[in-house]
Design an enzyme around this catalytic site. Sequence first.
Site, PDB file in Angstrom:
ATOM      1  N   HIS A  39       0.893  -1.169   0.000  1.00 51.01           N
ATOM      2  CA  HIS A  39       0.000   0.000   0.000  1.00 51.01           C
ATOM      3  C   HIS A  39       0.923   1.207   0.000  1.00 51.01           C
ATOM      4  CE1 HIS A  39      -3.015   2.967   1.046  1.00 51.01           C
ATOM      5  NE2 HIS A  39      -2.225   3.366   2.034  1.00 51.01           N
ATOM      6  N   CYS A 109      -4.388   1.998  -4.769  1.00 44.82           N
ATOM      7  CA  CYS A 109      -3.574   3.034  -4.117  1.00 44.82           C
ATOM      8  C   CYS A 109      -2.268   3.275  -4.866  1.00 44.82           C
ATOM      9  CB  CYS A 109      -3.289   2.650  -2.666  1.00 44.82           C
ATOM     10  SG  CYS A 109      -2.409   1.073  -2.492  1.00 44.82           S
TER      11      CYS A 109
END
Length: 169
Positions: A39, A109
């Site tokens: 992430h 993301c």
Amino acid sequence: MEEPLALHPVKLYVYDLSKGMARRLSPLMLGKQLDGIWHTSIIVHKDEFFYGSGGISSCAPGGTLLGPPDSVVDLGNTEVTEEIFLEYLSSLGESMFRGESYNLFEHNCNTFSNEVSQFLTGRKIPSYITDLPAEVLATPFGQALRPLLDSIQIQPPGGNTFSRHNGQS
């Protein structure tokens, strides 16, 4: 004489969502080594900006429940002012990066961080991050899990949904 434009540092925060499990289990499950399930977020103008199933969000750096990042990549500097950057984010949030556009493999993301990094610095984020979905899907186990994984929506808790009306909400 014109004043020189201020330079603002741009950083990439990298978090391993598996907390080390991918490194240990990927050889058994995928037949290949993965160092993490990444992430990412962009740090600029004293805030952290990221994208998930809730859309674009922001918080103080390290302010999500993910805690401090596992690594930090220096992406360089930008001359883009905070005002222009927030306008840019607002337009992204209304077009390419609405919450309902989120997809774990194809629009996530890391896609957001890569797009914003290129806008701010002209540089892409590291390919070991952006190539991860294709690496997973290239394995039989990844293909078998794809229907389940396609339904997963990730939104790191602790951020505030971005809103241009007051900068951030």
